[in-house]
Enzyme design. Structure first.
Site, PDB file in Angstrom:
ATOM      1  CG  ASN A  23      -1.919   1.165   1.398  1.00  0.00           C
ATOM      2  OD1 ASN A  23      -1.899   2.097   0.512  1.00  0.00           O
ATOM      3  ND2 ASN A  23      -2.752   0.955   2.163  1.00  0.00           N
ATOM      4  NE  ARG A 108      -6.150   1.773  -0.432  1.00  0.00           N
ATOM      5  CZ  ARG A 108      -6.095   2.895   0.372  1.00  0.00           C
ATOM      6  NH1 ARG A 108      -5.184   3.513   0.655  1.00  0.00           N
ATOM      7  NH2 ARG A 108      -7.301   3.641   0.238  1.00  0.00           N
ATOM      8  CG  HIS A 197     -13.148   3.590   2.892  1.00  0.00           C
ATOM      9  ND1 HIS A 197     -13.806   4.408   3.444  1.00  0.00           N
ATOM     10  CD2 HIS A 197     -11.663   3.800   2.765  1.00  0.00           C
ATOM     11  CE1 HIS A 197     -12.970   5.032   3.875  1.00  0.00           C
ATOM     12  NE2 HIS A 197     -11.759   4.932   3.789  1.00  0.00           N
ATOM     13  CG  HIS A 225     -14.564   1.768   6.319  1.00  0.00           C
ATOM     14  ND1 HIS A 225     -13.589   0.562   5.926  1.00  0.00           N
ATOM     15  CD2 HIS A 225     -13.418   2.934   6.488  1.00  0.00           C
ATOM     16  CE1 HIS A 225     -12.417   1.076   6.111  1.00  0.00           C
ATOM     17  NE2 HIS A 225     -12.281   2.366   6.449  1.00  0.00           N
ATOM     18  N   GLY A 227     -13.168   4.808   9.968  1.00  0.00           N
ATOM     19  CA  GLY A 227     -12.038   5.368  10.354  1.00  0.00           C
ATOM     20  C   GLY A 227     -11.628   6.955  10.438  1.00  0.00           C
ATOM     21  N   GLY A 229     -10.685   8.252   7.605  1.00  0.00           N
ATOM     22  CA  GLY A 229     -11.894   8.299   6.629  1.00  0.00           C
ATOM     23  C   GLY A 229     -13.065   7.518   6.995  1.00  0.00           C
ATOM     24  NE  ARG A 258     -10.646  12.855   3.309  1.00  0.00           N
ATOM     25  CZ  ARG A 258     -10.572  11.637   3.274  1.00  0.00           C
ATOM     26  NH1 ARG A 258     -11.610  10.921   3.293  1.00  0.00           N
ATOM     27  NH2 ARG A 258      -9.005  11.064   3.168  1.00  0.00           N
ATOM     28  CG  ASP A 299      -8.091   9.397  18.752  1.00  0.00           C
ATOM     29  OD1 ASP A 299      -9.018   8.661  19.245  1.00  0.00           O
ATOM     30  OD2 ASP A 299      -6.755   8.904  18.551  1.00  0.00           O
ATOM     31  NE  ARG A 301      -8.086   5.917  20.614  1.00  0.00           N
ATOM     32  CZ  ARG A 301      -7.215   5.429  19.969  1.00  0.00           C
ATOM     33  NH1 ARG A 301      -6.670   4.346  20.345  1.00  0.00           N
ATOM     34  NH2 ARG A 301      -6.378   5.744  18.537  1.00  0.00           N
ATOM     35  CD  GLU A 350     -12.059  -2.995  13.169  1.00  0.00           C
ATOM     36  OE1 GLU A 350     -11.209  -3.344  13.763  1.00  0.00           O
ATOM     37  OE2 GLU A 350     -11.922  -2.987  11.682  1.00  0.00           O
ATOM     38  CG  ASN A 351     -10.987  -0.326  18.370  1.00  0.00           C
ATOM     39  OD1 ASN A 351     -10.876  -1.422  18.925  1.00  0.00           O
ATOM     40  ND2 ASN A 351     -10.558   0.108  17.312  1.00  0.00           N
ATOM     41  CD  GLU A 401      -9.072  -1.079   3.979  1.00  0.00           C
ATOM     42  OE1 GLU A 401      -8.677  -0.760   5.027  1.00  0.00           O
ATOM     43  OE2 GLU A 401      -9.353  -0.188   3.004  1.00  0.00           O
TER      44      GLU A 401
HETATM   45  P1  ADP Z   1      -7.323   5.138   8.971  1.00  0.00           P
HETATM   46  O1  ADP Z   1      -7.304   3.985   8.162  1.00  0.00           O
HETATM   47  O2  ADP Z   1      -8.681   5.979   8.030  1.00  0.00           O
HETATM   48  O3  ADP Z   1      -6.546   6.125   9.138  1.00  0.00           O
HETATM   49  P2  ADP Z   1      -8.510   3.542  11.313  1.00  0.00           P
HETATM   50  O4  ADP Z   1      -9.516   2.706  10.728  1.00  0.00           O
HETATM   51  O5  ADP Z   1      -7.158   3.302  11.507  1.00  0.00           O
HETATM   52  O6  ADP Z   1      -8.349   4.865   9.986  1.00  0.00           O
HETATM   53  O7  ADP Z   1      -9.147   4.629  12.114  1.00  0.00           O
HETATM   54  C1  ADP Z   1      -8.560   5.411  13.095  1.00  0.00           C
HETATM   55  C2  ADP Z   1      -9.472   6.154  13.971  1.00  0.00           C
HETATM   56  O8  ADP Z   1     -10.014   4.941  14.865  1.00  0.00           O
HETATM   57  C3  ADP Z   1      -8.694   7.092  15.007  1.00  0.00           C
HETATM   58  O9  ADP Z   1      -8.529   8.298  14.394  1.00  0.00           O
HETATM   59  C4  ADP Z   1      -9.757   7.118  16.209  1.00  0.00           C
HETATM   60  O10 ADP Z   1     -10.628   7.836  16.003  1.00  0.00           O
HETATM   61  C5  ADP Z   1     -10.474   5.585  16.106  1.00  0.00           C
HETATM   62  N1  ADP Z   1     -10.004   4.763  17.047  1.00  0.00           N
HETATM   63  C6  ADP Z   1      -8.970   3.961  17.139  1.00  0.00           C
HETATM   64  N2  ADP Z   1      -9.139   3.243  18.456  1.00  0.00           N
HETATM   65  C7  ADP Z   1     -10.066   3.445  18.983  1.00  0.00           C
HETATM   66  C8  ADP Z   1     -10.883   3.204  20.305  1.00  0.00           C
HETATM   67  N3  ADP Z   1     -10.358   2.296  21.043  1.00  0.00           N
HETATM   68  N4  ADP Z   1     -11.970   3.796  20.650  1.00  0.00           N
HETATM   69  C9  ADP Z   1     -12.386   4.669  19.795  1.00  0.00           C
HETATM   70  N5  ADP Z   1     -11.831   5.182  18.601  1.00  0.00           N
HETATM   71  C10 ADP Z   1     -10.644   4.515  18.247  1.00  0.00           C
END
Ligand code: ADP
Length: 432
Positions: A23, A108, A197, A225, A227, A229, A258, A299, A301, A350-351, A401
């Site tokens: 990637n 990718r 994505h 999805h 993240g 993005g 964004r 972020d 968190r 996921e988190n 991915e």
């Molecule tokens: P990308 O691939 O678009 O950079 P990711 O899928 O890795 O993004 O997601 C990153 C984002 O996930 C972080 O900016 C944060 O907001 C969020 N994130 C990661 N871990 C946690 C968590 N434990 N709790 C809440 N949000 C989280």
């Protein structure tokens, strides 16, 4: 005529069964070496800040199986040097790129336009086509092309396979893909919804059908999805019928930096009234908007921590983020007609239990319901977080991915050793 890019393995030789996934970004390269027998991850790596004095390579052999990361700092001038450094790390673990066990390198590639609907073995003609798409993805496609050329230089005999972020979305009907603007202008400039994505949406929707114990053809899924993005997609029977990102990854959900959807007239207004240039507005909407623009943090968190402390700006940013998500869930329920599952993936999806809970709250009439205890479970496994009685399942399915790129690459070249679906002679062997 289709020309095989590599001859079948001689009898008695090791059948190649490893795939290197690359990637390549503008200043970074992520790589993973996978063994397609059992899908073991043999090594992963990240090379950051390519072209700067402070480049850094982090290489992890056997991740998830006790492998300790190794880090090297110091200048890495370009992608060629970066890939050679990665190859050196792999060789130190006995996984060198010269291995006869390597079947292909999967890349990718962000934008495949309408031309690439499937993973494709890269030939000179394919590379020219990917170059033609640079105006649609000026930051990404050039880096992807550099990665392909560099990898080809290291193993010219090996198939290089391009797996496109846009490919999964090429099944969208014209009613979803076309913008309601002057049709001739749109066609002249290739303006339409492409979506991104796609590798993640494909992988996650398929895994969700597995989780439900049903064939993908029978299942309708809304994939979120989330993240840095973020994008949503409506997948009917394994085929994408709508997605939230558009001509570029700017459209749709509220993201880390964004804006997602806005009235396009905001741009004219910023030009006419605020005197901003096109480039300044581009930076505003792509890098200074979304969660970071609303509250200073992107972020989730950190945003949740601030919300829990009573921070009003963070709370409003969270509410705007959730409001947009709900709108897309409702819209895609209407587009699909029948929804079997709403599924969350990527870093936030996921988190973040609070995001999942808030996004589904109040949607019981529509079908999806979240069970608080199931939602609180932390796991890397695909799982349902809805109670048994819910008419629409809610799931968390970690995306992968790299595995999807490796599987698509291996499916194309691994079984027969002779790729199909290839246009023109192999890379570097055209007449011109
Ligand atoms: P990308 O691939 O678009 O950079 P990711 O899928 O890795 O993004 O997601 C990153 C984002 O996930 C972080 O900016 C944060 O907001 C969020 N994130 C990661 N871990 C946690 C968590 N434990 N709790 C809440 N949000 C989280």
């Amino acid at each position: 005529m289709t020309t095989p890019i590599s001859e079948g393995a001689p009898s008695g030789a090791v059948r190649p069964h490893r795939v290197l996934v690359l990637n390549s970004g503008s200043s970074s390269v992520k790589y993973q070496l996978l063994d397609m027998h059992g899908h073991a991850r043999l090594a992963t790596g990240l090379i950051e800040r390519i072209g700067e004095k402070t480049s850094r390579l982090t290489h992890t052999p056997r991740p998830g199986d006790g492998g300790e990361p190794r880090t090297r700092s110091g200048p890495i001038a370009d992608h060629d040097e970066a890939l050679k450094a990665a190859a050196g790390e792999l060789a130190a673990d006995g996984l060198g790129l010269d291995s006869p066990e390597l079947a292909a390198i999967g890349h990718r590639v962000v934008h495949g336009g309408l031309r690439f609907t499937e993973p494709t073995v890269v030939t000179d003609e394919v590379l020219t086509e990917i170059e033609r798409l640079v105006p649609l993805a000026p930051l990404h496609n050039p880096a992807n092309i550099t990665g392909i050329r560099t990898a080809h230089g290291l193993r010219p005999d090996l198939p290089q396979v391009a797996v496109f972020d846009t490919a999964f979305h090429t099944t969208m009907p014209e009613s979803a893909a076309r913008y309601a603007i002057d049709a001739d202008t749109a066609d002249a400039h290739r303006i339409r919804r492409y979506g991104f994505h796609g590798t993640s949406h494909a992988y996650v929707s398929r895994r969700t059908a597995e989780l439900l114990g049903r064939p993908p053809e029978d299942v309708n899924v809304i994939v979120l999805h989330l993240g840095n993005g973020a994008s949503a997609s409506a997948v009917a029977g394994g085929r994408c019928v709508d997605t939230s990102m558009g001509l570029t990854p700017l459209e749709g959900l509220v993201m880390g930096t964004r804006s997602g959807d806005i009235d396009p007239a905001v741009i004219f207004h910023l030009k006419r009234v605020a005197g901003m240039s096109t480039d300044e507005i581009d930076v505003l909407l792509n890098r200074r908007s979304g969660l970071v623009g609303l509250c200073g943090d992107n972020d989730m968190r950190e945003i949740r921590r601030r919300v829990d402390e009573g921070d009003e700006r963070a709370a409003l940013a969270f509410d705007i983020y959730i409001h947009r998500l709900k709108k897309y869930i409702g819209a895609y329920a209407a587009v699909l007609g029948r929804v079997d599952a709403v599924v969350f993936t990527a870093g936030v999806g996921e988190n973040s239990a609070p995001v999942r809970e808030a996004a589904i709250a109040g949607l019981a009439e529509l079908g999806p319901v979240v069970d608080g205890d199931l939602n609180a479970v932390r796991s890397r496994e695909p799982r349902l977080i809805s109670p048994d009685h819910a008419r629409v399942a809610v799931a968390v399915v970690p995306t992968d991915e790299e595995l999807e790129i490796a599987e698509q690459t291996f499916a194309l070249v691994g079984r027969s050793g002779t790729p199909s679906g290839q246009a023109g002679p192999p890379l570097g062997q055209a007449d011109n």
